[in-house]
Design an enzyme around this catalytic site. Structure first.
Site, PDB file in Angstrom:
ATOM      1  N   GLN A  10       0.781  -1.246   0.075  1.00 50.39           N
ATOM      2  CA  GLN A  10       0.015   0.148  -0.033  1.00 50.39           C
ATOM      3  C   GLN A  10       0.864   1.386  -0.023  1.00 50.39           C
ATOM      4  OE1 GLN A  10      -2.874  -1.700   3.100  1.00 50.39           O
ATOM      5  NE2 GLN A  10      -3.579   0.186   2.606  1.00 50.39           N
ATOM      6  N   SER A  89       4.824  -6.071   2.710  1.00 48.04           N
ATOM      7  CA  SER A  89       3.307  -6.117   3.317  1.00 48.04           C
ATOM      8  C   SER A  89       2.441  -6.770   2.307  1.00 48.04           C
ATOM      9  CB  SER A  89       3.007  -4.543   3.678  1.00 48.04           C
ATOM     10  OG  SER A  89       1.904  -4.558   4.297  1.00 48.04           O
ATOM     11  N   LEU A  90       1.341  -6.111   1.822  1.00 46.29           N
ATOM     12  CA  LEU A  90       0.411  -6.678   0.801  1.00 46.29           C
ATOM     13  C   LEU A  90       1.006  -7.390  -0.320  1.00 46.29           C
ATOM     14  CD1 LEU A  90      -2.398  -6.841  -0.220  1.00 46.29           C
ATOM     15  CD2 LEU A  90      -1.839  -4.890  -1.365  1.00 46.29           C
ATOM     16  N   ARG A 114      -8.934  -9.523   4.338  1.00 42.52           N
ATOM     17  CA  ARG A 114      -7.936  -8.938   5.110  1.00 42.52           C
ATOM     18  C   ARG A 114      -7.964  -7.312   5.155  1.00 42.52           C
ATOM     19  NH1 ARG A 114      -2.568  -6.698   3.932  1.00 42.52           N
ATOM     20  NH2 ARG A 114      -0.936  -7.374   5.374  1.00 42.52           N
ATOM     21  N   HIS A 199       0.997  -3.350  10.585  1.00 43.23           N
ATOM     22  CA  HIS A 199       2.066  -3.875  11.182  1.00 43.23           C
ATOM     23  C   HIS A 199       2.533  -3.394  12.457  1.00 43.23           C
ATOM     24  CE1 HIS A 199       2.542  -5.823   7.154  1.00 43.23           C
ATOM     25  NE2 HIS A 199       2.532  -4.620   6.922  1.00 43.23           N
ATOM     26  N   GLN A 248       2.053 -11.537  10.436  1.00 38.87           N
ATOM     27  CA  GLN A 248       2.499 -10.418   9.555  1.00 38.87           C
ATOM     28  C   GLN A 248       1.606  -8.958   9.960  1.00 38.87           C
ATOM     29  OE1 GLN A 248       0.956  -9.017   6.069  1.00 38.87           O
ATOM     30  NE2 GLN A 248       2.997  -9.270   4.817  1.00 38.87           N
TER      31      GLN A 248
END
Length: 306
Positions: A10, A89-90, A114, A199, A248
């Site tokens: 993102q 991340s994503l 998610r 996170h 995560q």
């Protein structure tokens, strides 16, 4: 050359992302058309037309997943092939697709859930993230700890992007306080274009719900080396991957550690498969002896946004 495909998260999204590939490559068009049939909103409208939803986590995550998968098809058509993969991340979900751990359709459903869980975990406007450049990890940790204790709020390092660039995440008031304390020491402090503080401990409350969703998704052991955000190391076992995907949510992203793991394995070419060139810029700061290649560089004939 030994090549890695790496995928952004993102913050790299923009209106119009992947539109050129959708127009020019049938394989890319099929990715977006398939995704549009599965999701419960007008995917192409959010990706290609001016709107505000693209910056809301609930929609950002799935549009980024689809845009990167679409672009990967074009990269493969050009003849590039990954020998190892990782995503920030994503972007880790794209890496899991490429590594053969999960199917694209399953990733769509999981990322959709998610995004919804994360969007609802913290009310809009109460959480935030900020990048801090040219302040040491130790100093940021010290200030985060002090502010957390003083305000009884969450703020912590959430991303280790490269030496000298870290991201903090947590309650917005605490993120702003840390930013204010460090503004004279930093070269730059920049709020991130996200609607959810990823996170960090604020995401722990949704971990059990997400874990139940992850259990529903069929997974295979990786068909190529794959690096986890949580460990910065290669993970070979599908059951361990499932556990780490949940962890995560509230654990820091060990990105420069992940890149160093790949460099130690002999990888010398990193292709950033997805919108923007954030990861490419990190590569040059992590190790100048390896090459980072963005989509803008691979497809110079397109007017892709940096």
């Amino acid at each position: 050359m030994k090549t890695a495909f790496i995928y952004p998260g993102q913050g790299s999204q923009y209106v119009g992302m992947a539109s050129e590939f959708y127009r020019d490559y049938i394989e890319c068009k099929e990715v977006i058309d398939t995704a549009s049939e599965i999701v419960d909103f007008d995917l192409k409208k959010i990706m290609f037309e001016e709107n505000e939803l693209i910056n809301q986590t609930e929609y950002t995550q799935i549009t980024m997943l689809v845009a990167s998968r679409c672009m990967e098809k074009a990269v493969e058509i050009k003849g590039y092939k990954a020998e190892i993969t990782a995503g920030l991340s994503l972007g880790e979900f794209n890496a899991l697709i490429t590594a053969g751990v999960i199917e694209f359709e399953d990733a769509l459903n999981l990322v959709r859930i998610r995004g919804k869980l994360m969007q609802n975990a913290v009310p809009v406007g109460l959480g935030g993230m900020a990048a801090i450049i040219r302040v040491s990890e130790e100093r940021i940790q010290e200030v985060c700890k002090m502010v957390s204790e003083e305000m009884n709020l969450v703020v912590q390092i959430s991303n280790y992007n490269c030496i000298g660039e870290y991201v903090i995440s947590g309650d917005l008031k605490a993120v702003d306080k840390v930013s204010d304390i460090l503004k004279k020491e930093a070269r730059l402090i920049s709020k991130l274009n996200v609607s959810v503080p990823s996170h960090c401990k604020l995401m722990k409350d949704i971990a059990s719900q997400f874990s139940e969703e992850v259990k529903k998704i069929p997974m295979k052991n990786p068909q190529m080396p794959y690096i986890s955000n949580v460990t910065g190391k290669i993970i070979n076992d599908k059951s361990q991957i499932a556990t780490l995907l949940v962890k995560q949510l509230y654990s820091p992203v060990l990105w420069y550690q992940s890149i160093n793991t790949m460099i130690e394995m002999g990888i010398n070419q990193f292709i950033e498969v997805g919108p923007g060139r954030v990861l490419t810029s990190y590569i040059s700061r992590i190790n100048k002896s390896v090459e980072g290649i963005s989509m803008q560089k691979l497809f110079r004939n397109y007017n892709l946004k940096a």
